[in-house]
Scaffold this active site. Sequence first.
Site, PDB file in Angstrom:
ATOM      1  N   GLN A   1       0.836  -1.083   0.065  1.00 29.53           N
ATOM      2  CA  GLN A   1       0.076   0.156   0.029  1.00 29.53           C
ATOM      3  C   GLN A   1       0.780   1.336  -0.153  1.00 29.53           C
ATOM      4  OE1 GLN A   1      -3.208   0.212  -0.443  1.00 29.53           O
ATOM      5  NE2 GLN A   1      -3.767  -1.746  -0.231  1.00 29.53           N
TER       6      GLN A   1
ATOM      7  N   CYS B   1     -10.747  -8.278  -0.274  1.00 24.17           N
ATOM      8  CA  CYS B   1     -10.577  -9.663  -0.169  1.00 24.17           C
ATOM      9  C   CYS B   1     -11.415 -10.099   1.023  1.00 24.17           C
ATOM     10  CB  CYS B   1      -9.085 -10.026   0.144  1.00 24.17           C
ATOM     11  SG  CYS B   1      -7.944  -8.977  -0.157  1.00 24.17           S
TER      12      CYS B   1
HETATM   13  N1  PMP Z   1      -0.568  -6.848   0.982  1.00 21.50           N
HETATM   14  C1  PMP Z   1      -1.255  -5.703   1.049  1.00 21.50           C
HETATM   15  C2  PMP Z   1      -1.132  -4.717   2.219  1.00 21.50           C
HETATM   16  C3  PMP Z   1      -2.487  -5.384   0.208  1.00 21.50           C
HETATM   17  O1  PMP Z   1      -3.293  -4.380   0.432  1.00 21.50           O
HETATM   18  C4  PMP Z   1      -2.851  -6.278  -0.601  1.00 21.50           C
HETATM   19  C5  PMP Z   1      -3.660  -6.197  -1.706  1.00 21.50           C
HETATM   20  N2  PMP Z   1      -4.889  -6.317  -1.262  1.00 21.50           N
HETATM   21  C6  PMP Z   1      -1.833  -7.523  -0.930  1.00 21.50           C
HETATM   22  C7  PMP Z   1      -1.024  -7.480  -0.007  1.00 21.50           C
HETATM   23  C8  PMP Z   1      -2.233  -8.568  -1.780  1.00 21.50           C
HETATM   24  O2  PMP Z   1      -1.512  -7.903  -3.237  1.00 21.50           O
HETATM   25  P1  PMP Z   1      -1.981  -8.909  -4.472  1.00 21.50           P
HETATM   26  O3  PMP Z   1      -3.447  -8.541  -4.988  1.00 21.50           O
HETATM   27  O4  PMP Z   1      -1.134  -8.358  -5.610  1.00 21.50           O
HETATM   28  O5  PMP Z   1      -1.828 -10.388  -4.255  1.00 21.50           O
END
Ligand code: PMP
Length: 380
Positions: A177, A321
């Site tokens: 982030q 998510c």
């Molecule tokens: N870490 C953080 C702090 C996130 O905000 C996210 C995305 N929601 C992720 C990991 C996962 O990233 P990605 O969608 O590229 O797998």
Amino acid sequence: MIYLDHNATTPPAPAVVSAMLPVLATGWANASSQHGPGQDARRMLAAARAEVARALGAKPAEVIFTSGATESNQLALRGLLAAAPPGRRRLVLSAVEHAGLLKLARELAAQGVPVDVLPVRPDGTLDLARAAALLGDDVAVVSVMAANNETGALMPAAELAALARSAGAAMHVDATQWIGKLPFDFAASGADAVSLSAHKLRGPKGVGALLLRAGTALRPQLPGSQERGRRGGTENLPAIAGFAAALQRLDGLPAEAGRQAALRDHLETRLCRALPATHVYAAGVPRLPGTSMLRFGLLPAEVVLQRLEGLGIAASSGAACSSGGSEPSHVLTAMGVPRDEALAAVRLSLGETTTVPDIEFLLTHLPPLLAPLLDEAMAT
Ligand code: PMP
């Protein structure tokens, strides 16, 4: 549609799309092939890697391309733990890490890895003194995010990296982030491994990187010959080219961060004035510039999101998510927020494409929709 969910993902920048299209058409060969087209693909890959490394203050050999931050986090935790010296088995991480990383920690704990979870304060920040007390000589890996995806609260990752270093542990930072919103330099970060993802900074989805400091031992999780043996699988060259193009755009970042912070502060001030029952989470601590996690009294998040949707405004109740579930956010729960207050939390995350008229539209139309609902709730 007004898009206020930039912490979930960002729209690809036009420069990113135009960087990717020719590579999709011409860079299709396997970068490991020895023939001419393969060599062309290899050159494109090397150029993109050099650009990514330069933008992040890393050396090209320190960049491991992955499918995104979820994979980078897994590679870092599993890979660093597996390569730690004998006697160092403990994993230390914060209670507000990304859901995927916390799930992995639970799985590792079930397999016998000792895991310590660092608590956060009610304002969402990490208590460094408590972290320091946990860093004994049996710690293999310390993992903490640079900034929280829900509240936007900044974490003392650099200070923790220094503590981890003096305790002899490897430091992993999930900077997914942070990078793209605030300036970042791997060399200066003090971390051994850093995760990031292209789609949070106007690049394509399904590509990211783990930055791994030269000389850091890591056991690959997808064995193969690519990425210097640290991550197997034919490289997704068009996506990697888009990732590099997205990072090249970050030169104007400090000004953009200032613009977003001012817009976010204006939004919060005006909402609090129009609806005094508004509460902003992590309001008093340094936060990501465009992130606002708030609640309107105890109005359930889904009610507020429905009204926003009706106005053509896309937002969420927290991490994409986990949104849609009926469980309160683990981040707010870790901050000690009661269940009913946590279930009222809505996240508005501004981005590069957010305009003053977008925010003014929300400020004009949302309070009149919520005020009668809040009055009704007060009366019952
Ligand atoms: N870490 C953080 C702090 C996130 O905000 C996210 C995305 N929601 C992720 C990991 C996962 O990233 P990605 O969608 O590229 O797998």
